[in-house]
Enzyme design. Structure first.
Site, PDB file in Angstrom:
ATOM      1  N   HIS A 160      23.521  20.233  32.003  1.00 49.98           N
ATOM      2  CA  HIS A 160      23.803  21.669  32.074  1.00 49.98           C
ATOM      3  C   HIS A 160      24.138  22.129  33.449  1.00 49.98           C
ATOM      4  CE1 HIS A 160      21.374  22.443  27.898  1.00 49.98           C
ATOM      5  NE2 HIS A 160      22.852  21.647  27.942  1.00 49.98           N
ATOM      6  N   CYS A 167      41.542  25.854  46.085  1.00 53.74           N
ATOM      7  CA  CYS A 167      42.836  26.812  45.825  1.00 53.74           C
ATOM      8  C   CYS A 167      42.839  28.110  46.633  1.00 53.74           C
ATOM      9  CB  CYS A 167      42.946  26.813  44.313  1.00 53.74           C
ATOM     10  SG  CYS A 167      41.856  28.073  43.621  1.00 53.74           S
ATOM     11  N   ASN A 169       4.874  17.802  24.881  1.00 54.77           N
ATOM     12  CA  ASN A 169       5.267  19.127  25.004  1.00 54.77           C
ATOM     13  C   ASN A 169       3.878  19.782  24.654  1.00 54.77           C
ATOM     14  OD1 ASN A 169       6.272  21.791  24.189  1.00 54.77           O
ATOM     15  ND2 ASN A 169       8.040  20.945  23.628  1.00 54.77           N
TER      16      ASN A 169
HETATM   17  C1  BJW Z   1       5.850  22.588  27.913  1.00 60.57           C
HETATM   18  C2  BJW Z   1       5.085  22.995  29.162  1.00 60.57           C
HETATM   19  C3  BJW Z   1       4.248  22.328  29.996  1.00 60.57           C
HETATM   20  C4  BJW Z   1       6.285  24.489  28.389  1.00 60.57           C
HETATM   21  N1  BJW Z   1       4.421  20.834  29.609  1.00 60.57           N
HETATM   22  N2  BJW Z   1       5.885  21.195  27.861  1.00 60.57           N
HETATM   23  C5  BJW Z   1      24.843  26.421  15.608  1.00 60.57           C
HETATM   24  C6  BJW Z   1      24.303  24.955  15.215  1.00 60.57           C
HETATM   25  C7  BJW Z   1      24.408  23.948  16.320  1.00 60.57           C
HETATM   26  C8  BJW Z   1      25.027  24.239  17.413  1.00 60.57           C
HETATM   27  C9  BJW Z   1      25.365  25.405  17.786  1.00 60.57           C
HETATM   28  C10 BJW Z   1      25.516  26.418  16.714  1.00 60.57           C
HETATM   29  N3  BJW Z   1      26.357  27.681  17.512  1.00 60.57           N
HETATM   30  C11 BJW Z   1      26.468  27.108  18.578  1.00 60.57           C
HETATM   31  C12 BJW Z   1      26.035  25.793  18.827  1.00 60.57           C
HETATM   32  C13 BJW Z   1      26.250  25.130  20.227  1.00 60.57           C
HETATM   33  C14 BJW Z   1      25.094  25.690  21.047  1.00 60.57           C
HETATM   34  C15 BJW Z   1      23.916  25.685  20.510  1.00 60.57           C
HETATM   35  O1  BJW Z   1      22.964  24.897  20.771  1.00 60.57           O
HETATM   36  N4  BJW Z   1      23.557  26.963  20.093  1.00 60.57           N
HETATM   37  C16 BJW Z   1      21.832  27.054  19.470  1.00 60.57           C
HETATM   38  C17 BJW Z   1      21.371  28.286  20.230  1.00 60.57           C
HETATM   39  C18 BJW Z   1      22.308  27.056  18.066  1.00 60.57           C
HETATM   40  N5  BJW Z   1      25.304  24.841  22.420  1.00 60.57           N
HETATM   41  C19 BJW Z   1      26.183  24.800  23.331  1.00 60.57           C
HETATM   42  O2  BJW Z   1      26.994  25.826  23.509  1.00 60.57           O
HETATM   43  C20 BJW Z   1      26.296  23.843  24.290  1.00 60.57           C
HETATM   44  N6  BJW Z   1      27.671  23.111  24.475  1.00 60.57           N
HETATM   45  C21 BJW Z   1      28.202  22.650  23.317  1.00 60.57           C
HETATM   46  O3  BJW Z   1      27.570  22.549  22.140  1.00 60.57           O
HETATM   47  O4  BJW Z   1      29.476  22.364  23.380  1.00 60.57           O
HETATM   48  C22 BJW Z   1      29.838  21.520  22.303  1.00 60.57           C
HETATM   49  C23 BJW Z   1      29.881  20.261  22.012  1.00 60.57           C
HETATM   50  C24 BJW Z   1      30.305  19.599  21.093  1.00 60.57           C
HETATM   51  C25 BJW Z   1      30.259  18.180  20.881  1.00 60.57           C
HETATM   52  C26 BJW Z   1      29.514  17.442  21.440  1.00 60.57           C
HETATM   53  C27 BJW Z   1      28.873  17.922  22.660  1.00 60.57           C
HETATM   54  C28 BJW Z   1      29.168  19.245  22.692  1.00 60.57           C
HETATM   55  C29 BJW Z   1      26.161  24.082  25.540  1.00 60.57           C
HETATM   56  C30 BJW Z   1      24.630  24.788  25.786  1.00 60.57           C
HETATM   57  C31 BJW Z   1      24.370  25.277  27.119  1.00 60.57           C
HETATM   58  C32 BJW Z   1      23.097  25.662  27.334  1.00 60.57           C
HETATM   59  N7  BJW Z   1      22.909  26.645  28.289  1.00 60.57           N
HETATM   60  C33 BJW Z   1      21.429  26.897  28.742  1.00 60.57           C
HETATM   61  C34 BJW Z   1      21.552  28.095  29.947  1.00 60.57           C
HETATM   62  C35 BJW Z   1      22.227  27.567  31.237  1.00 60.57           C
HETATM   63  C36 BJW Z   1      21.507  26.805  32.166  1.00 60.57           C
HETATM   64  C37 BJW Z   1      20.498  27.739  32.959  1.00 60.57           C
HETATM   65  O5  BJW Z   1      20.692  28.854  33.186  1.00 60.57           O
HETATM   66  O6  BJW Z   1      19.349  27.320  33.208  1.00 60.57           O
HETATM   67  O7  BJW Z   1      20.638  26.057  29.312  1.00 60.57           O
HETATM   68  S1  BJW Z   1      20.519  27.560  27.581  1.00 60.57           S
HETATM   69  C38 BJW Z   1      18.993  27.031  28.150  1.00 60.57           C
HETATM   70  O8  BJW Z   1      18.354  26.416  26.860  1.00 60.57           O
HETATM   71  C39 BJW Z   1      19.374  26.454  29.362  1.00 60.57           C
HETATM   72  C40 BJW Z   1      18.290  25.042  28.810  1.00 60.57           C
HETATM   73  O9  BJW Z   1      18.768  23.929  29.469  1.00 60.57           O
HETATM   74  C41 BJW Z   1      18.360  25.197  27.081  1.00 60.57           C
HETATM   75  C42 BJW Z   1      17.392  24.432  26.706  1.00 60.57           C
HETATM   76  O10 BJW Z   1      16.249  25.090  26.903  1.00 60.57           O
HETATM   77  P1  BJW Z   1      14.707  24.194  27.030  1.00 60.57           P
HETATM   78  O11 BJW Z   1      14.908  23.465  28.219  1.00 60.57           O
HETATM   79  O12 BJW Z   1      14.411  23.487  25.822  1.00 60.57           O
HETATM   80  O13 BJW Z   1      13.900  25.599  27.362  1.00 60.57           O
HETATM   81  P2  BJW Z   1      12.717  26.263  26.180  1.00 60.57           P
HETATM   82  O14 BJW Z   1      12.262  27.598  27.170  1.00 60.57           O
HETATM   83  O15 BJW Z   1      13.505  26.394  24.908  1.00 60.57           O
HETATM   84  O16 BJW Z   1      11.520  25.385  25.703  1.00 60.57           O
HETATM   85  C43 BJW Z   1      10.710  24.883  26.686  1.00 60.57           C
HETATM   86  C44 BJW Z   1       9.867  23.944  26.124  1.00 60.57           C
HETATM   87  O17 BJW Z   1       8.871  23.646  27.083  1.00 60.57           O
HETATM   88  C45 BJW Z   1       8.773  24.533  24.812  1.00 60.57           C
HETATM   89  O18 BJW Z   1       9.014  23.732  23.923  1.00 60.57           O
HETATM   90  C46 BJW Z   1       7.356  24.750  25.325  1.00 60.57           C
HETATM   91  O19 BJW Z   1       6.325  24.437  24.325  1.00 60.57           O
HETATM   92  C47 BJW Z   1       7.361  23.394  26.459  1.00 60.57           C
HETATM   93  N8  BJW Z   1       6.408  23.534  27.723  1.00 60.57           N
HETATM   94  N9  BJW Z   1       5.226  24.402  29.253  1.00 60.57           N
HETATM   95  C48 BJW Z   1       4.993  20.523  28.519  1.00 60.57           C
HETATM   96  N10 BJW Z   1       3.536  22.483  30.988  1.00 60.57           N
END
Ligand code: BJW
Length: 232
Positions: free
Chosen positions: A106, A136, A198
């Site tokens: 990401h 650019c 997790n």
């Molecule tokens: C602990 C803990 C401790 C806490 N010990 N554990 C409909 C269906 C399916 C997909 C889509 C859809 N509509 C749109 C989409 C696609 C979309 C998507 O997934 N949307 C969903 C919301 C449905 N995805 C995209 O757009 C991606 N691109 C894409 O799909 O391109 C097309 C493609 C096609 C074909 C192949 C491949 C690609 C891009 C996604 C970009 C995500 N960007 C972000 C923000 C930017 C980065 C930033 O600012 O930091 O990335 S969103 C945000 O969520 C960030 C994270 O990396 C990402 C994941 O979050 P994460 O890490 O899981 O955090 P949390 O808070 O959700 O969870 C924390 C966890 O930790 C919890 O479970 C806690 O329990 C645990 N925890 N303390 C152990 N001490």
């Protein structure tokens, strides 16, 4: 023993003091995702987005890697076969803990990207909207972060690793965001053993053969000891 692929999310950096996204007091409770993590949000209000990532860059620089990051670096050093960390996190705590074989799917707070010519360069600590691209010369700099609707980085490489690993582990990610949330299904389909770390089961938790619940600073060092003792 074979290759190990580890997917990490915000939960691994939570105990270093960096906020997760979907906790009750997480980043998405304080900011609208459409405003700060989409290309459309950046086009509407670049200052809001650049300030959001400037603040995250400062928080990341002030944080230290924890025992979870360190355990994964130790695994890479001592495991006889390849260990790849694929992180969704944009902080640099894995590299500061010593992990070298790392994919930032990401993007990274340390990077700047020109949205006109795709040139990349190291981001300054404080970016400003309209910063010039060093290649650019247009005022088209943005943080090198993958926002919703954009293609995550190094996907072909990641799918190659998922197809050839013996163990797929997922740490501190909620399973809300694709394609990362689909990696466990892909790794299983290709024959890997799967394990989740997790605080609670993620949305895709049922797909893992083994689930270790608890803070990653405890569960990860214990698992790394277990894996390395099997290879000793
Ligand atoms: C602990 C803990 C401790 C806490 N010990 N554990 C409909 C269906 C399916 C997909 C889509 C859809 N509509 C749109 C989409 C696609 C979309 C998507 O997934 N949307 C969903 C919301 C449905 N995805 C995209 O757009 C991606 N691109 C894409 O799909 O391109 C097309 C493609 C096609 C074909 C192949 C491949 C690609 C891009 C996604 C970009 C995500 N960007 C972000 C923000 C930017 C980065 C930033 O600012 O930091 O990335 S969103 C945000 O969520 C960030 C994270 O990396 C990402 C994941 O979050 P994460 O890490 O899981 O955090 P949390 O808070 O959700 O969870 C924390 C966890 O930790 C919890 O479970 C806690 O329990 C645990 N925890 N303390 C152990 N001490």
């Amino acid at each position: 023993m074979g290759k190990i692929v580890i997917l990490t999310g915000a939960g691994i950096s939570a105990e270093s003091g960096l906020g997760t996204f979907r906790a009750e007091d997480g980043l998405w409770a304080q900011h609208r995702v459409e405003d700060v993590a989409t290309p459309e949000g950046f086009a509407r209000d670049p200052k809001l987005v650049v300030d959001f990532y400037n603040a995250r860059r400062a928080q990341s620089a002030a944080a230290e890697p924890n025992a979870g990051h360190e355990a994964l670096a130790r695994l890479e050093t001592y495991h006889p076969d390849e260990v790849i960390v694929v992180t969704q996190n944009v902080d640099d705590l894995h590299e500061r803990a010593g992990t070298r074989n790392l994919i930032h799917m990401h993007g990274a707070l340390s990077g700047a990207l020109c949205h006109a010519c795709d040139h990349r360069w190291p981001a300054p600590m404080v970016m400003a909207p309209g910063d010039p691209c060093p290649s650019c010369r247009r005022g088209t700099a943005r943080p090198d972060i993958v926002w919703f609707g954009e293609m995550p980085y190094q996907m072909d490489e990641i799918f190659d690793h998922l197809a050839s690993c013996e163990i797929f582990a997922s740490v501190g990610t909620s399973g809300n965001v694709y394609p990362a949330a689909g990696f466990v299904a892909e790794a299983r389909r290709m024959g890997a053993r799967t394990i989740e770390f997790n605080l609670e089961r993620s949305l895709v938790g049922d797909l893992f053969e083994d689930v270790r619940l608890g803070p990653a600073t405890g569960t990860l060092p214990a698992w790394v000891d277990e894996v390395l003792s099997r290879t000793a």
